[in-house]
Scaffold this motif. Sequence first.
Motif, PDB file in Angstrom:
ATOM      1  N   LYS A 125     -97.852 -14.977  98.436  1.00 19.02           N
ATOM      2  CA  LYS A 125     -97.433 -14.566  97.090  1.00 19.02           C
ATOM      3  C   LYS A 125     -97.857 -15.604  96.054  1.00 19.02           C
ATOM      4  CE  LYS A 125     -95.746 -11.496  95.882  1.00 19.02           C
ATOM      5  NZ  LYS A 125     -96.299 -10.267  95.248  1.00 19.02           N
ATOM      6  N   LEU A 126     -97.814 -16.883  96.430  1.00 20.68           N
ATOM      7  CA  LEU A 126     -98.268 -17.940  95.534  1.00 20.68           C
ATOM      8  C   LEU A 126     -99.753 -17.767  95.217  1.00 20.68           C
ATOM      9  CD1 LEU A 126     -97.802 -20.616  94.022  1.00 20.68           C
ATOM     10  CD2 LEU A 126     -98.300 -21.803  96.173  1.00 20.68           C
ATOM     11  N   LYS A 127    -100.549 -17.474  96.217  1.00 22.62           N
ATOM     12  CA  LYS A 127    -101.978 -17.253  96.004  1.00 22.62           C
ATOM     13  C   LYS A 127    -102.219 -16.013  95.132  1.00 22.62           C
ATOM     14  CE  LYS A 127    -103.578 -19.365 100.335  1.00 22.62           C
ATOM     15  NZ  LYS A 127    -104.281 -19.111 101.629  1.00 22.62           N
ATOM     16  N   ASP A 128    -101.399 -14.993  95.349  1.00 24.05           N
ATOM     17  CA  ASP A 128    -101.523 -13.777  94.545  1.00 24.05           C
ATOM     18  C   ASP A 128    -101.251 -14.075  93.070  1.00 24.05           C
ATOM     19  OD1 ASP A 128    -101.646 -10.812  94.141  1.00 24.05           O
ATOM     20  OD2 ASP A 128     -99.550 -11.114  93.619  1.00 24.05           O
ATOM     21  N   LEU A 129    -100.232 -14.883  92.817  1.00 21.96           N
ATOM     22  CA  LEU A 129     -99.931 -15.266  91.430  1.00 21.96           C
ATOM     23  C   LEU A 129    -101.071 -16.087  90.834  1.00 21.96           C
ATOM     24  CD1 LEU A 129     -96.150 -16.285  91.660  1.00 21.96           C
ATOM     25  CD2 LEU A 129     -97.116 -14.143  90.799  1.00 21.96           C
ATOM     26  N   ALA A 130    -101.629 -16.983  91.638  1.00 17.82           N
ATOM     27  CA  ALA A 130    -102.733 -17.812  91.163  1.00 17.82           C
ATOM     28  C   ALA A 130    -103.949 -16.973  90.810  1.00 17.82           C
ATOM     29  CB  ALA A 130    -103.103 -18.851  92.216  1.00 17.82           C
ATOM     30  N   GLN A 131    -104.128 -15.877  91.527  1.00 13.15           N
ATOM     31  CA  GLN A 131    -105.294 -15.031  91.311  1.00 13.15           C
ATOM     32  C   GLN A 131    -105.103 -14.061  90.151  1.00 13.15           C
ATOM     33  OE1 GLN A 131    -106.289 -12.563  94.669  1.00 13.15           O
ATOM     34  NE2 GLN A 131    -108.372 -12.194  93.963  1.00 13.15           N
ATOM     35  N   SER A 132    -103.892 -13.533  89.981  1.00 11.11           N
ATOM     36  CA  SER A 132    -103.684 -12.443  89.023  1.00 11.11           C
ATOM     37  C   SER A 132    -102.966 -12.863  87.745  1.00 11.11           C
ATOM     38  CB  SER A 132    -102.876 -11.318  89.692  1.00 11.11           C
ATOM     39  OG  SER A 132    -101.582 -11.793  90.076  1.00 11.11           O
ATOM     40  N   CYS A 133    -102.471 -14.094  87.684  1.00 14.26           N
ATOM     41  CA  CYS A 133    -101.688 -14.526  86.528  1.00 14.26           C
ATOM     42  C   CYS A 133    -102.210 -15.847  85.962  1.00 14.26           C
ATOM     43  CB  CYS A 133    -100.210 -14.703  86.896  1.00 14.26           C
ATOM     44  SG  CYS A 133     -99.453 -13.223  87.600  1.00 14.26           S
ATOM     45  N   GLU A 134    -101.726 -16.182  84.799  1.00 10.42           N
ATOM     46  CA  GLU A 134    -101.984 -17.506  84.220  1.00 10.42           C
ATOM     47  C   GLU A 134    -100.876 -18.424  84.754  1.00 10.42           C
ATOM     48  OE1 GLU A 134    -102.135 -19.735  79.842  1.00 10.42           O
ATOM     49  OE2 GLU A 134    -102.163 -17.544  79.967  1.00 10.42           O
ATOM     50  N   LEU A 135    -101.102 -18.945  85.945  1.00  6.72           N
ATOM     51  CA  LEU A 135    -100.067 -19.668  86.679  1.00  6.72           C
ATOM     52  C   LEU A 135    -100.091 -21.162  86.389  1.00  6.72           C
ATOM     53  CD1 LEU A 135     -97.811 -19.657  88.846  1.00  6.72           C
ATOM     54  CD2 LEU A 135     -99.610 -19.995  90.554  1.00  6.72           C
ATOM     55  N   TYR A 136     -98.900 -21.714  86.133  1.00  7.20           N
ATOM     56  CA  TYR A 136     -98.689 -23.160  86.041  1.00  7.20           C
ATOM     57  C   TYR A 136     -97.623 -23.520  87.076  1.00  7.20           C
ATOM     58  CZ  TYR A 136    -100.992 -22.933  81.466  1.00  7.20           C
ATOM     59  OH  TYR A 136    -101.890 -22.726  80.439  1.00  7.20           O
ATOM     60  N   VAL A 137     -97.763 -24.686  87.708  1.00  4.67           N
ATOM     61  CA  VAL A 137     -96.742 -25.175  88.628  1.00  4.67           C
ATOM     62  C   VAL A 137     -96.286 -26.547  88.162  1.00  4.67           C
ATOM     63  CG1 VAL A 137     -97.600 -23.840  90.585  1.00  4.67           C
ATOM     64  CG2 VAL A 137     -98.470 -26.157  90.188  1.00  4.67           C
TER      65      VAL A 137
END
Length: 240
Positions: A125-137
Motif C-alpha cells: 500500500k505504501l508503494k501504491d501511494l508513492a506511485q499514485s499520489c504526491e506522497l511525503y513521509v
Amino acid sequence: ATVSVLYWEGGRRRKRKKKKKKKRDLLRGEYNGFMAKRYTSFLSQLQIDDTAGWIAILLGLGILLFLFKPKEGQQQPQAVRLGGRGVVASKPTTYSGWKILLCLTCIRDDTMGAGFSIKQDQLEKLKDLAQSCELYVVALVATDEEEQQIRKTLESEGVYSAGLKPHRALFCGTVIGKQAIARQLLPSLLIESDSEVVTYMASHVAHVGYVTSTPSLSALKLNTLTSSTMTEYLAKLISQ
C-alpha cells in the motif's frame, strides 16, 4: 517696500508653477497621443481577415484548455471549515493524486528489534501511494545515522523506485518540528500516530487518519478517523 518685494516674489513663484504645470500637461498629452497611436498600430497588425487564421487561433485555445484541465481523480478534496470542529470534506471516492503526508511510525515494524523496518502487510500500500499520489513521509529521529538508516530502508524496499522522491522523505527531532512540517505542507490527507499532531492538524487539513492501537483522544474531530493500521484507515476513508 518689504511688502511690495514679498508680493513681487510670490507672483514670480506662481508664474513659474503655472509654466511648469502647463509644460507637464503638454508632455502628458503628447505621451498619451503617442501611446494611443502605438496601441492602434498594434491592433491593426492583429487583424485577421481569412477564415483559416481564426480557425488556427481557436484550435490553439482549445489545446491550451485541454492541457491545463485538471485530470479526473487528481483533484484535491474541497474542505469546509466548521468553527472549532475542524475541517470537513465531502466523501471521497479516491485518494489518487492527493498530497499525502504519512508518519513512518504508522508502518514501522517494531517486532524486528533495533533499526527501522516496514511492516510487510503495509509495504504494498505504501508503494501504491508513492506511485499514485504526491506522497511525503516524515519521521522523528535522534541522530543522522538513524535518518540514513531509514533512507536506506526506503530504498532497499523499493519505495523510492515505486515513486517516492527522496527529497520528500522528511526528518525532524521533535513533535513540534513534525507539526511545523505538516503545517507547512498542508496535505489533503494526513496519516499520523502522534495524538498531539493529530489534534493540531485536524483544524487545517481535509482528512486525518489517527493510526493507533490505543486511542487517547477523547473527542475526535469530524474529519478524523481512528484505525489500527494505515491500510485499514484508507479502506475506511473510501467506504465511510
